[in-house]
Design a protein around this motif. Structure first.
Motif, PDB file in Angstrom:
ATOM      1  N   PRO A  38      18.420 -13.750  -6.271  1.00  0.00           N
ATOM      2  CA  PRO A  38      18.888 -13.240  -7.571  1.00  0.00           C
ATOM      3  C   PRO A  38      17.792 -12.645  -8.437  1.00  0.00           C
ATOM      4  CG  PRO A  38      18.842 -15.638  -7.575  1.00  0.00           C
ATOM      5  CD  PRO A  38      18.559 -15.218  -6.166  1.00  0.00           C
ATOM      6  N   ARG A  39      16.527 -12.895  -8.092  1.00  0.00           N
ATOM      7  CA  ARG A  39      15.398 -12.302  -8.793  1.00  0.00           C
ATOM      8  C   ARG A  39      14.573 -11.498  -7.788  1.00  0.00           C
ATOM      9  NH1 ARG A  39      14.522 -12.050 -14.038  1.00  0.00           N
ATOM     10  NH2 ARG A  39      12.692 -13.392 -14.309  1.00  0.00           N
ATOM     11  N   ALA A  40      13.948 -10.422  -8.264  1.00  0.00           N
ATOM     12  CA  ALA A  40      13.200  -9.543  -7.360  1.00  0.00           C
ATOM     13  C   ALA A  40      11.876  -9.140  -7.997  1.00  0.00           C
ATOM     14  CB  ALA A  40      14.011  -8.293  -7.029  1.00  0.00           C
ATOM     15  N   LEU A  41      10.870  -8.988  -7.157  1.00  0.00           N
ATOM     16  CA  LEU A  41       9.557  -8.524  -7.607  1.00  0.00           C
ATOM     17  C   LEU A  41       9.571  -6.999  -7.582  1.00  0.00           C
ATOM     18  CD1 LEU A  41       6.804  -9.579  -8.530  1.00  0.00           C
ATOM     19  CD2 LEU A  41       6.019  -9.358  -6.159  1.00  0.00           C
ATOM     20  N   GLN A  42       9.366  -6.409  -8.748  1.00  0.00           N
ATOM     21  CA  GLN A  42       9.429  -4.957  -8.885  1.00  0.00           C
ATOM     22  C   GLN A  42       8.025  -4.387  -9.066  1.00  0.00           C
ATOM     23  OE1 GLN A  42      12.606  -3.009 -11.327  1.00  0.00           O
ATOM     24  NE2 GLN A  42      10.884  -2.424 -12.636  1.00  0.00           N
ATOM     25  N   PHE A  43       7.676  -3.417  -8.211  1.00  0.00           N
ATOM     26  CA  PHE A  43       6.382  -2.763  -8.278  1.00  0.00           C
ATOM     27  C   PHE A  43       6.502  -1.471  -9.093  1.00  0.00           C
ATOM     28  CE2 PHE A  43       6.373  -5.461  -4.572  1.00  0.00           C
ATOM     29  CZ  PHE A  43       5.126  -6.053  -4.606  1.00  0.00           C
ATOM     30  N   PRO A  44       5.415  -1.028  -9.713  1.00  0.00           N
ATOM     31  CA  PRO A  44       5.486   0.185 -10.539  1.00  0.00           C
ATOM     32  C   PRO A  44       5.969   1.384  -9.732  1.00  0.00           C
ATOM     33  CG  PRO A  44       3.389  -0.950 -10.859  1.00  0.00           C
ATOM     34  CD  PRO A  44       4.060  -1.610  -9.693  1.00  0.00           C
ATOM     35  N   ALA A  45       6.914   2.125 -10.301  1.00  0.00           N
ATOM     36  CA  ALA A  45       7.483   3.268  -9.583  1.00  0.00           C
ATOM     37  C   ALA A  45       6.425   4.311  -9.252  1.00  0.00           C
ATOM     38  CB  ALA A  45       8.598   3.900 -10.418  1.00  0.00           C
ATOM     39  N   GLY A  46       5.482   4.508 -10.149  1.00  0.00           N
ATOM     40  CA  GLY A  46       4.473   5.528  -9.908  1.00  0.00           C
ATOM     41  C   GLY A  46       3.275   5.051  -9.123  1.00  0.00           C
ATOM     42  N   MET A  47       3.188   3.730  -8.886  1.00  0.00           N
ATOM     43  CA  MET A  47       2.049   3.172  -8.155  1.00  0.00           C
ATOM     44  C   MET A  47       2.542   1.954  -7.367  1.00  0.00           C
ATOM     45  SD  MET A  47      -1.126   3.674  -7.491  1.00  0.00           S
ATOM     46  CE  MET A  47      -1.671   4.751  -8.825  1.00  0.00           C
ATOM     47  N   PRO A  48       3.310   2.186  -6.285  1.00  0.00           N
ATOM     48  CA  PRO A  48       3.950   1.082  -5.570  1.00  0.00           C
ATOM     49  C   PRO A  48       2.991   0.145  -4.852  1.00  0.00           C
ATOM     50  CG  PRO A  48       4.252   3.160  -4.393  1.00  0.00           C
ATOM     51  CD  PRO A  48       3.658   3.510  -5.720  1.00  0.00           C
ATOM     52  N   THR A  49       1.707   0.499  -4.762  1.00  0.00           N
ATOM     53  CA  THR A  49       0.745  -0.396  -4.121  1.00  0.00           C
ATOM     54  C   THR A  49      -0.031  -1.227  -5.144  1.00  0.00           C
ATOM     55  OG1 THR A  49      -0.975   1.320  -4.099  1.00  0.00           O
ATOM     56  CG2 THR A  49       0.455   1.161  -2.157  1.00  0.00           C
ATOM     57  N   ASP A  50       0.383  -1.185  -6.410  1.00  0.00           N
ATOM     58  CA  ASP A  50      -0.301  -1.933  -7.466  1.00  0.00           C
ATOM     59  C   ASP A  50       0.370  -3.291  -7.652  1.00  0.00           C
ATOM     60  OD1 ASP A  50      -1.703  -2.866  -9.610  1.00  0.00           O
ATOM     61  OD2 ASP A  50      -1.146  -1.252 -10.986  1.00  0.00           O
ATOM     62  N   GLY A  51      -0.086  -4.288  -6.897  1.00  0.00           N
ATOM     63  CA  GLY A  51       0.499  -5.615  -6.980  1.00  0.00           C
ATOM     64  C   GLY A  51       0.215  -6.309  -8.294  1.00  0.00           C
ATOM     65  N   ALA A  52      -0.900  -5.978  -8.952  1.00  0.00           N
ATOM     66  CA  ALA A  52      -1.243  -6.631 -10.215  1.00  0.00           C
ATOM     67  C   ALA A  52      -0.255  -6.282 -11.314  1.00  0.00           C
ATOM     68  CB  ALA A  52      -2.655  -6.237 -10.648  1.00  0.00           C
ATOM     69  N   ALA A  53       0.408  -5.142 -11.197  1.00  0.00           N
ATOM     70  CA  ALA A  53       1.356  -4.700 -12.221  1.00  0.00           C
ATOM     71  C   ALA A  53       2.797  -5.030 -11.859  1.00  0.00           C
ATOM     72  CB  ALA A  53       1.202  -3.201 -12.456  1.00  0.00           C
ATOM     73  N   ALA A  54       3.019  -5.755 -10.759  1.00  0.00           N
ATOM     74  CA  ALA A  54       4.386  -6.109 -10.356  1.00  0.00           C
ATOM     75  C   ALA A  54       4.981  -7.114 -11.334  1.00  0.00           C
ATOM     76  CB  ALA A  54       4.377  -6.684  -8.943  1.00  0.00           C
ATOM     77  N   ARG A  55       6.282  -7.026 -11.554  1.00  0.00           N
ATOM     78  CA  ARG A  55       6.965  -7.900 -12.495  1.00  0.00           C
ATOM     79  C   ARG A  55       8.262  -8.425 -11.877  1.00  0.00           C
ATOM     80  NH1 ARG A  55       2.678  -7.671 -14.058  1.00  0.00           N
ATOM     81  NH2 ARG A  55       1.838  -6.990 -16.071  1.00  0.00           N
ATOM     82  N   LEU A  56       8.610  -9.661 -12.251  1.00  0.00           N
ATOM     83  CA  LEU A  56       9.834 -10.275 -11.760  1.00  0.00           C
ATOM     84  C   LEU A  56      10.999  -9.848 -12.645  1.00  0.00           C
ATOM     85  CD1 LEU A  56      10.244 -12.145  -9.336  1.00  0.00           C
ATOM     86  CD2 LEU A  56      10.245 -14.090 -10.915  1.00  0.00           C
TER      87      LEU A  56
END
Length: 514
Positions: free
Chosen positions: A133-151
């Motif tokens: 029910p929850r997903a880790l979303q990566f930045p659309a413009g930088m999909p390899t930026d794990g530090a900016a990922a948000r739940l």
């Protein structure tokens, strides 16, 4: 493991490796509780254990609401452990799981059991990546930026179709052996692992009164091998016949994942190289993919399997491969047409380093001058994919109420390095023989396979070839392809498409049961 393409299976996602554990099928492996064991919404105290297993807290039960597509579902999340016991009835391992069950639903609601692969990967990938029910979303413009990922809330959760139980293998995630010195012999092998998972599933089913539910298995990467093993062990050891299997970026036949030494494996990988190049040119279509597959198993394989071409014939062969893949002709010639996806020469172009798990995804090449293949980092394995571990630890503690001093072991190299791939000298990594048996003796069994176009770890060509060579039940294996790599669900559009197709799979299975 990293010396060959078997390293690709460390993720799974994953994109993606069980001799019976002593006593796992014996009566001594009964659940901790008697017949009146607690239901999924009842917390139980964790038995006192020594070592890391003793740091696991009591189960946590929390209530939630999920809303998507105009529908709201009240559900219970149960984060806790199951105890596997040895033949003497002594605890052998504490198995961590997270179960999501719809409130008020009857026992006939489907329940699906999820696991990742590796071997050595925890289920955070599938839980926070694809189906939970929850997903880790990566930045659309930088999909390899794990530090900016948000739940975020997952609009594509599988909860509307099925209850879900995510299970971490022994030594991964929060699952811990009681005695780490005995873990490898008891659990770290193809059939032993399958037996352990089968028992854990039987324990959960028994404790929650879900014997009458339709049962499904969902595995990613090495989870493809695991899903077949678990289905077989459930049927033979626990008397539970599954209704369906979902495989995401699966490994099924390990011998086809080493393109450097197997012409057939090279042919299975080539369509993925071509798909990535077609995508860059905005020419990726089903017809173009089919042409790529036919070329790979026609002129390409015929040439590669025979004596290496010479002179003008060799130059024409390498030029055609370069044209279709977009790779430099000198690289193709250097590898004599048998392209190694792990090679830095193949992955590095224009000072960008392309990923094994998604050949369209790249990072700045830290070694544009060249480097040993083993020192060339993969952006998924060593980079943004690691964000799932921290995200899950926070999710478990802050939203599910499961707080522990343990580190969530997202990718255990200890488990991976100790894995036993064979049994008594015979390789156990080709699961097609078991899959054939399951399809033959279980006429209602249906299999759903999802592959990413650009996955070099477990190329879609291996799945297509395998399905085409199964004599009975191949029509019950559905192959679904999506833009993306090994973890195709990291692309929101592909995650949504996957959920749409999986929802149809569950609906068709339900109609079949009526």
């Amino acid at each position: 493991m990293f010396r060959t393409r078997f390293a690709a299976l460390l993720l799974a996602s994953a994109c993606l490796a069980p001799c019976l554990a002593p006593g796992l099928a014996s009566p001594g492996l009964a659940a901790d509780k008697p017949a009146e064991a607690p239901k999924a919404d009842t917390a139980k105290a964790a038995p006192a254990e020594n070592g890391q297993a003793g740091l696991l807290p009591a189960d946590s039960v929390t209530k939630h609401r999920y809303t998507a597509g105009g529908r709201t579902i009240a559900y219970t999340a149960h984060a806790g452990t199951l105890t596997l016991r040895d033949e003497d009835g002594k605890p052998g391992a504490k198995i961590f799981y997270v179960a999501y069950t719809q409130d008020g639903a009857g026992p006939g609601r489907p329940v699906s059991f999820f696991f990742n692969g590796g071997p050595g990967a925890g289920t955070a990938y599938l839980n926070l990546g694809a189906a939970g029910p929850r997903a880790l979303q990566f930045p659309a413009g930088m999909p390899t930026d794990g530090a900016a990922a948000r739940l975020v809330d997952n609009p594509d959760s599988w909860l509307p179709a099925t209850d879900m139980v995510f299970i971490d293998a022994v030594g991964t995630g929060y699952s811990r052996p009681i005695d780490p010195h005995k873990a490898a012999d008891a659990y770290y092998g193809v059939t032993k692992d399958g037996s352990a998972f089968a028992k854990a599933i039987e324990l959960w089913v028994g404790q929650n009164g879900r014997q009458a539910s339709p049962h499904y298995l969902v595995g990613e990467s090495y989870g493809g091998i695991r899903s077949i093993q678990v289905a077989w062990q459930l049927q033979q050891q626990q008397n539970l016949i599954v209704n369906g299997i979902v495989m995401i970026s699966p490994a099924i036949q390990m011998q086809f994942l080493d393109a450097a030494n197997n012409p057939l494996a090279s042919a299975m990988t080539l369509p993925t190289f071509i798909a990535a190049h077609l995508d860059a040119a905005h020419q990726l279509t089903p017809a173009a993919l089919d042409d790529a597959y036919r070329y790979a198993f026609g002129p390409y394989l015929t040439t590669l399997a025979n004596a290496p071409p010479q002179g003008a014939e060799a130059q024409a062969f390498y030029a055609e491969i370069a044209r279709r893949t977009g790779l430099p002709e000198e690289v193709v010639a250097k590898q004599r047409g048998a392209l190694d996806p792990m090679s830095h020469d193949v992955r590095s172009r224009g000072e960008r380093l392309y990923g094994l798990y998604d050949f369209t995804q790249s990072i700045a090449d830290p070694y544009p001058e060249g480097i040993d293949n083993n020192d060339s980092p993969d952006p998924t394995l060593f980079g943004f994919g690691r964000a799932y571990g921290n995200a899950f630890a926070g999710y478990a503690a802050n939203e599910l109420g499961f707080r522990t001093e343990l580190t969530y072991d997202l990718l255990s190299m200890e488990v991976n390095g100790a894995w036993r791939w064979g049994d008594h000298g015979s390789p156990m990594t080709d699961q097609v023989a078991l899959l054939r048996k399951l399809l033959a003796i279980d006429p209602g069994l249906r299999v759903f396979v999802a592959n990413g176009y650009f996955d070099m770890a477990c190329p879609f060509g291996t799945t297509r070839w395998t399905r085409d060579h199964i004599p009975v039940g191949a029509e019950r294996i559905g192959l679904h392809l999506y833009p993306g790599g090994h973890m195709l669900y990291t692309r929101p559009e592909s995650r949504a498409a996957l959920w749409h197709d999986v929802d149809g799979f569950y609906a068709a299975s339900a109609a079949q049961l009526k």
